[in-house]
Design a protein around this motif. Structure first.
Motif, short mmCIF file in Angstrom:
data_model
loop_
_atom_site.label_atom_id
_atom_site.label_comp_id
_atom_site.label_asym_id
_atom_site.label_seq_id
_atom_site.Cartn_x
_atom_site.Cartn_y
_atom_site.Cartn_z
N GLY A 29 -57.36 8.87 12.44
CA GLY A 29 -57.65 7.49 12.78
C GLY A 29 -56.50 6.80 13.48
O GLY A 29 -55.45 7.39 13.77
N ASN A 30 -56.73 5.52 13.79
CA ASN A 30 -55.71 4.68 14.43
C ASN A 30 -54.89 3.96 13.38
O ASN A 30 -55.42 3.48 12.37
CB ASN A 30 -56.38 3.64 15.34
N TYR A 31 -53.59 3.82 13.64
CA TYR A 31 -52.70 3.20 12.66
C TYR A 31 -51.79 2.18 13.33
O TYR A 31 -51.32 2.39 14.46
CB TYR A 31 -51.82 4.27 11.99
N THR A 49 -51.62 7.51 16.12
CA THR A 49 -52.99 8.01 15.96
C THR A 49 -52.96 9.45 15.50
O THR A 49 -52.23 10.27 16.07
CB THR A 49 -53.75 7.93 17.31
N SER A 83 -55.74 5.27 4.12
CA SER A 83 -55.65 3.90 4.62
C SER A 83 -54.19 3.50 4.86
O SER A 83 -53.89 2.69 5.73
CB SER A 83 -56.31 2.93 3.64
N ASP A 87 -50.56 1.83 8.66
CA ASP A 87 -51.76 1.24 8.05
C ASP A 87 -52.93 1.43 9.02
O ASP A 87 -52.89 0.95 10.16
CB ASP A 87 -51.54 -0.25 7.76
N ARG A 88 -53.94 2.10 8.52
CA ARG A 88 -55.09 2.41 9.38
C ARG A 88 -55.92 1.16 9.65
O ARG A 88 -56.07 0.30 8.78
CB ARG A 88 -55.96 3.47 8.72
N TYR A 89 -56.45 1.10 10.84
CA TYR A 89 -57.35 0.00 11.19
C TYR A 89 -58.50 0.55 12.02
O TYR A 89 -58.40 1.60 12.65
CB TYR A 89 -56.60 -1.10 11.96
N ASP A 90 -59.59 -0.18 11.99
CA ASP A 90 -60.79 0.23 12.72
C ASP A 90 -60.79 -0.45 14.08
O ASP A 90 -60.95 -1.68 14.15
CB ASP A 90 -62.04 -0.14 11.93
#
Length: 567
Positions: free
Chosen positions: A364-366, A392, A530, A549-552
């Protein structure tokens, strides 16, 4: 009306038969001799590696690249004089063998090119070196010289031949099959869209202005995979039509039109395959050239037109069966086996993106919430040249992050034939703006990532030391302990068993090419992904501590409905 048509047809056939019996002028005969030798030289592989690949291919466990390499070759006479085309820096060890034979001259050229690029990098330009497009066609020029010399010798020894109808038939067969096989190999990488893959998260997060023109084009096609599929269908249909005499003209026209567009695109976007694309245009035009007057007569003048050709006599059984066997064999290999291997490749081992699945919790993106170097907190500053700005974890074994520090651009298209994931560089090629991509081996038992920089262009400066020490005995590379390797496992077997192949076994068994890469060893700590804490040694031997910290992130581009790979 039908009687008139029949009479017109008979008259035309008679006229063409009479014309075919006339001896050719000396100019026509000499011109044919030149073209015959030229297109024969352009259509037959002269590389020993090509024949080695054909005769060592394991048909019980084939890899798509085995067949693709049979289909994909182009004239390379420059090597006969000690030269070589620029090669993809991501080439696999096997592909690198021929490069070693190029000697000192090539190395000097690379060093000069790298030095120029580095000097530009110092100014912050970080642009790839310009290409000399005219020099790209030197092999064609050499083939033409061979053809002219050969035609003069042929003329001196052949004073009796009145015409060359049968030889013309056979050279068209050679060119038709060369073009058909080649474009089918090309087309399948689009039909199962792996040639221009959908952008990775790291690429989607990159600034548009940090892409080279080539990258923009490849990504533009990659985001619409069904358009790419359509392009593959066109190329495969053109290739299939070239295998049949009655449809060869239409196949050749389709080939020239489709590849003409690709040639221009590659010139406009500096795509790098303009020579290979134009090669097929040339072959297509040669195949169709004889029919252009007939098409003009039919379509423009609206006159009765009857295709007229002279064929060899295939009535003898052994000739007829040999012809049928060769054609069936061509279809079995380049439609049957190639389709199977391409499907496997698309599902489990897409050649431009890593095949090994990454750690699932980390994907995921962080945002980079906290960043320390040697224990000192570095607050967010877009101008800071050490702090990560964002990170990422891809679905596969790649960590990307951005730093405000220019990097030399990998000018390749991320292709080649690598089996190892670290050599699959589409996610970093043609990208500037401080974007970094590190391939990692994950020790999921001790939760340690062993990372290596994928951009070898950025490491050219570091090769100076390696060159000086090339005579020294290589030290054992033990940056990953034996215990960690036991936890990591065998990379060769980390993909679906259906994609295991002899070629993959062979390349993983070889010693990797010695490339000094930036490395990092980072422990990771997370519960559900997360929040991820990375700590360890970075590529500059500094200790770092990073809180992610992961974000959407919502993208305007819709997700691909035809994504390669299984992760």
């Amino acid at each position: 009306m039908s009687e008139i048509k029949q009479r017109d047809i008979e008259n035309e056939v008679t006229a063409q038969q009479a014309a075919a019996k006339k001896p050719w002028s000396w100019q026509k005969k000499f011109g044919f001799r030149v073209l015959f030798i030229f297109f024969l030289a352009m259509s037959i592989p002269f590389s020993a590696n090509w024949y080695k690949n054909v005769f060592t291919l394991d048909w019980s466990r084939p890899h798509y690249r085995d067949l693709y390499d049979i289909a994909r070759f182009q004239p390379s006479f420059l090597s006969l004089f000690g030269g070589q085309r620029s090669r993809d820096i991501t080439d696999s060890p096997s592909g690198d063998e021929s490069a070693k034979k190029d000697g000192v001259k090539k190395n000097k050229i690379e060093k000069v090119g790298a030095k120029k690029a580095e000097s530009k990098n110092e100014t912050g330009a970080a642009l790839p070196p310009k290409r000399s497009f005219l020099a790209d066609y030197v092999d064609w020029g050499i083939a033409l010289v061979f053809a002219l010399v050969g035609a003069l010798i042929w003329t001196a020894f052949d004073r009796k031949s009145k015409s060359y109808h049968i030889l013309y038939y056979w050279i068209r067969v050679v060119v038709r099959y060369r073009a058909g096989i080649g474009i089918i190999g090309f087309g399948f990488t689009k039909l199962f869209p792996t040639q221009m893959p959908y952008p990775s998260l790291g690429l989607l997060n990159s600034n548009f202005g940090d892409f080279t023109a080539q990258k923009i084009y490849w990504l533009s096609v990659g985001v619409v995979p069904w358009y790419q599929v359509f392009g593959g269908v066109v190329e495969i249909v053109a290739g299939a039509m070239l295998f049949f005499r009655k449809t060869s003209t239409f196949g050749a026209i389709l080939l020239a039109a489709a590849l003409g567009d690709i040639t221009f695109v590659n010139y406009a976007y500096d795509g790098g395959v303009h020579v290979y694309a134009f090669y097929f245009v040339l072959l297509g035009l040669f195949i169709a050239a004889d029919d252009f007057p007939k098409l003009y007569n039919l379509l423009i003048l609206e006159r009765y037109t009857v295709p007229f050709r002279i064929y060899p006599d295939f009535r003898k059984p052994w000739l007829r069966y040999t012809r049928i066997t060769l054609k069936v064999l061509t279809f079995v290999i380049f439609f049957g086996v190639l389709t199977y291997t391409e499907v496997i490749n698309f599902k489990y081992d897409p050649y431009k993106q890593p095949a090994t699945a990454g750690v699932k919790k980390l994907r995921g993106n962080y945002r980079v919430s906290e960043f320390k170097i040697n224990g000192e907190v570095v607050p967010f500053n877009p101008l800071d040249s050490t702090r990560w700005q964002e990170a990422t974890f891809e679905n596969w074994t790649t960590l990307t992050f951005k730093i405000n520090r220019p990097v030399l651009i990998d000018p390749s298209n991320g292709g080649g034939s690598p089996m190892r994931d670290i050599q699959r560089t589409f996610e970093i090629s043609g990208v500037a703006g401080g974007q970094r991509a590190f391939h990692y081996y994950a020790d999921t038992v001790d939760k340690v990532l062993y990372l290596q920089d994928k951009n070898v262009m950025a490491l050219r400066g570091g090769r100076k030391g390696a060159d000086k020490a090339k005579d020294a005995k290589p030290k054992e590379d033990n940056w990953i302990s034996k215990t960690a390797w036991q936890h990591i496992g065998d990379e060769n077997k980390m993909i679906d068993k259906a994609a295991w192949s002899t070629r993959r076994d062979r390349e993983f068994a070889e010693k990797p090419r010695e490339v000094k890469r930036h490395r990092m060893v980072l422990k990771y700590d997370t519960t559900d992904g997360s929040r991820v804490i990375l700590s360890g040694i970075n590529e500059r031997k500094d200790s770092i501590y990073v809180v992610l910290d992961r974000y959407d992130r919502q993208y305007v581009l819709p997700e691909s409905t035809l994504s390669a790979g299984k992760y």
